[in-house]
Design an enzyme around this catalytic site. Structure first.
Site, short mmCIF file in Angstrom:
data_model
loop_
_atom_site.label_atom_id
_atom_site.label_comp_id
_atom_site.label_asym_id
_atom_site.label_seq_id
_atom_site.Cartn_x
_atom_site.Cartn_y
_atom_site.Cartn_z
N CYS A 106 20.38 5.51 23.22
CA CYS A 106 19.72 4.63 22.25
C CYS A 106 20.58 3.40 21.97
O CYS A 106 21.80 3.49 21.79
CB CYS A 106 19.45 5.38 20.95
SG CYS A 106 18.74 4.36 19.64
N CYS A 113 -14.62 -15.97 14.25
CA CYS A 113 -14.15 -14.63 13.90
C CYS A 113 -13.63 -14.70 12.47
O CYS A 113 -13.99 -15.61 11.72
CB CYS A 113 -13.08 -14.14 14.87
SG CYS A 113 -11.52 -15.06 14.81
N LEU A 167 -5.77 -4.64 -4.69
CA LEU A 167 -5.83 -3.76 -5.85
C LEU A 167 -6.57 -2.45 -5.61
O LEU A 167 -6.36 -1.49 -6.36
CB LEU A 167 -6.45 -4.50 -7.03
CG LEU A 167 -5.65 -5.73 -7.50
CD1 LEU A 167 -6.34 -6.40 -8.67
CD2 LEU A 167 -4.23 -5.35 -7.87
N CYS A 214 -3.39 -3.63 8.00
CA CYS A 214 -4.51 -3.24 7.14
C CYS A 214 -5.50 -4.39 6.98
O CYS A 214 -6.69 -4.17 6.83
CB CYS A 214 -3.99 -2.80 5.78
SG CYS A 214 -3.00 -1.28 5.83
N GLY A 234 0.79 -1.23 0.00
CA GLY A 234 0.00 0.00 0.00
C GLY A 234 0.82 1.27 0.00
O GLY A 234 0.47 2.25 -0.67
N LYS A 242 5.04 -9.20 -5.92
CA LYS A 242 4.86 -7.75 -5.92
C LYS A 242 6.08 -6.99 -6.42
O LYS A 242 5.95 -5.99 -7.13
CB LYS A 242 4.49 -7.28 -4.51
CG LYS A 242 3.08 -7.64 -4.08
CD LYS A 242 2.73 -7.06 -2.72
CE LYS A 242 1.30 -7.40 -2.34
NZ LYS A 242 0.93 -6.83 -1.01
N ASP A 299 4.72 -2.93 7.28
CA ASP A 299 3.62 -2.75 8.23
C ASP A 299 3.77 -3.59 9.49
O ASP A 299 2.79 -3.91 10.15
CB ASP A 299 2.27 -3.05 7.56
CG ASP A 299 2.15 -4.49 7.10
OD1 ASP A 299 3.12 -5.25 7.24
OD2 ASP A 299 1.06 -4.86 6.60
N GLY A 300 5.02 -3.96 9.83
CA GLY A 300 5.22 -4.76 11.04
C GLY A 300 6.35 -4.22 11.88
O GLY A 300 7.39 -3.81 11.35
#
Length: 396
Positions: free
Chosen positions: A257, A355, A81, A197, A51, A95, A139-140
């Site tokens: 850090c 579910c 899509l 998503c 995305g 992809k 997205d992870g």
């Protein structure tokens, strides 16, 4: 590209075709031909061609980035899509290869390399090598930390974005003394709180806005817009708010850090030898919570679907409205988890729980059992039902 009659000269630093192709953006005073030449010489790595990567790749290719490497081990699905328009007509194609095909057709003046592999601790440094900038279009949490750590140790800035439902955010990490991803998020979110998503949904234009914004920020970075002064920021987008955009300052680089601090605790050797376990660090919710005695397959449920029983559907209401079993009762898991009693008369009837994929339903069965209500989970949820029992049942 046929350059036989349009070769570069000392007077013309680009091929003639490129002047016509990029002319409109070279007219922009902040960009000009110097900006075009900068882009022409740069190499970008895009991690993820979904995305976010889809619009980012399209606009980076159109802008004339010299080389784009696309890494993604996923294949195109029909459900992609509506937002991943770069893959039109390429269902079941990898992809990265689909995106590279689009780039080749859009702009023959640049080069592109598709990589049909998953970014991992064992290959991340070799993949990053030779690139000027990385776009994190994943997205992870686990892969985000891997991208961050590899980029810090490789000295490469990262333009990172995310999008879910109607909201998105974007930031630049590891640039010009600014913070890295770990500076802002030293501790990952609880695994059970992370939505993709596929879980929470996404509006196509929202992720499109964020991907295009990544492309624009990449262009600004590569053409030196931020070279003199850079203030770390987090750009927030909310489609249903007015105004939809806002930008907030974020903390500076943290001296403590683990990745970019004064005494970093993460090294290339630790990453490549697997001593930095990103999956363990970010956690992963167990996919099997219940014993077999508390579960039933879709095939087994199909044999009793017409008998007297209670079927609880624990998906959120918008998902339940999309499709559901007749006579099923919707009690979202987000509500059920807080209940001390069930708002349904059981009257000795068998209770089954379903579910979307069979994850929340297991949590629900565990909760019901603690409330003294015997129940069983339908393995794999509605997705498994559609795949194994009823092919006409719509999946989304």
């Amino acid at each position: 590209m046929d350059r036989s009659d349009s070769e570069k000269t000392d007077v013309l630093p680009m091929f003639k075709q490129e002047y016509g192709r990029y002319g409109r953006q070279m007219l922009v005073p902040e960009f000009g031909i110097s900006g075009q030449l900068d882009l022409r010489s740069k190499r970008i790595l895009v991690v993820g061609a979904g995305g976010l990567g889809s619009p980012a790749i399209q606009y980076l290719a159109g802008a004339g980035i010299g080389h784009i490497t696309i890494i993604d081990d996923d294949t195109v699905e029909e459900s992609n899509l509506h937002r991943q328009t770069i893959h039109a007509g390429n269902v079941n194609v990898p992809k990265s290869e689909s995106a590279a095909e689009f780039v080749g057709k859009l702009n023959p003046c640049i080069s592109v390399t598709p990589m049909v592999v998953r970014l991992s601790p064992s290959n991340s440094f070799s993949v990053f090598e030779g690139h000027d900038l990385v776009l994190d279009c994943t997205d992870g949490p686990a892969v985000r930390y891997l991208i961050n750590d590899t980029a810090v140790l490789s000295g490469i800035p990262v333009v990172s974005a995310s999008a879910l439902k109607t909201e998105g955010q974007l930031s630049i990490y590891n640039y010009n003394g600014g913070p890295c991803y770990r500076c802002l998020f030293p501790i990952p979110p609880p695994a059970d709180a992370v939505q993709t998503c596929g879980d929470g949904g996404i509006m196509g234009p929202v992720v499109g806005m964020m991907g295009m914004s990544q492309a624009m920020e990449a262009i600004k970075l590569l053409t030196g817009v931020y070279s003199e002064s850079f203030t770390p920021f987090l750009m927030l987008y909310s489609a249903y708010n007015f105004p939809p955009w806002k930008s907030v300052k974020v903390r500076k680089r943290q001296k403590t850090c683990a990745a970019c601090g004064d005494v970093p605790r993460i090294s290339r050797q630790l990453i490549e030898t697997g001593q930095v376990d990103y999956s363990e660090f970010c956690g992963s919710p167990s996919q099997v919570l219940l014993g077999e005695e508390h579960r039933i397959t879709p095939e087994e449920y199909s044999k009793i679907v017409s008998t007297k029983h209670i079927l609880l559907d624990v998906r959120e209401r918008p998902q339940f409205d999309i499709t559901s079993f007749p006579r099923s009762i919707n009690i979202p898991w987000s509500e059920l988890k807080h209940k001390e009693e069930l708002d349904v008369q059981v009257d000795g009837s068998p209770v089954y729980v379903v579910c979307r994929y069979g994850n929340d339903s297991q949590n629900a069965v565990d909760k019901l059992q603690k409330l003294g209500i015997p129940s069983k989970d339908i393995k794999g949820g509605l997705y498994a039902w559609a795949k194994n029992v009823d092919e006409k049942f719509p999946i989304y």
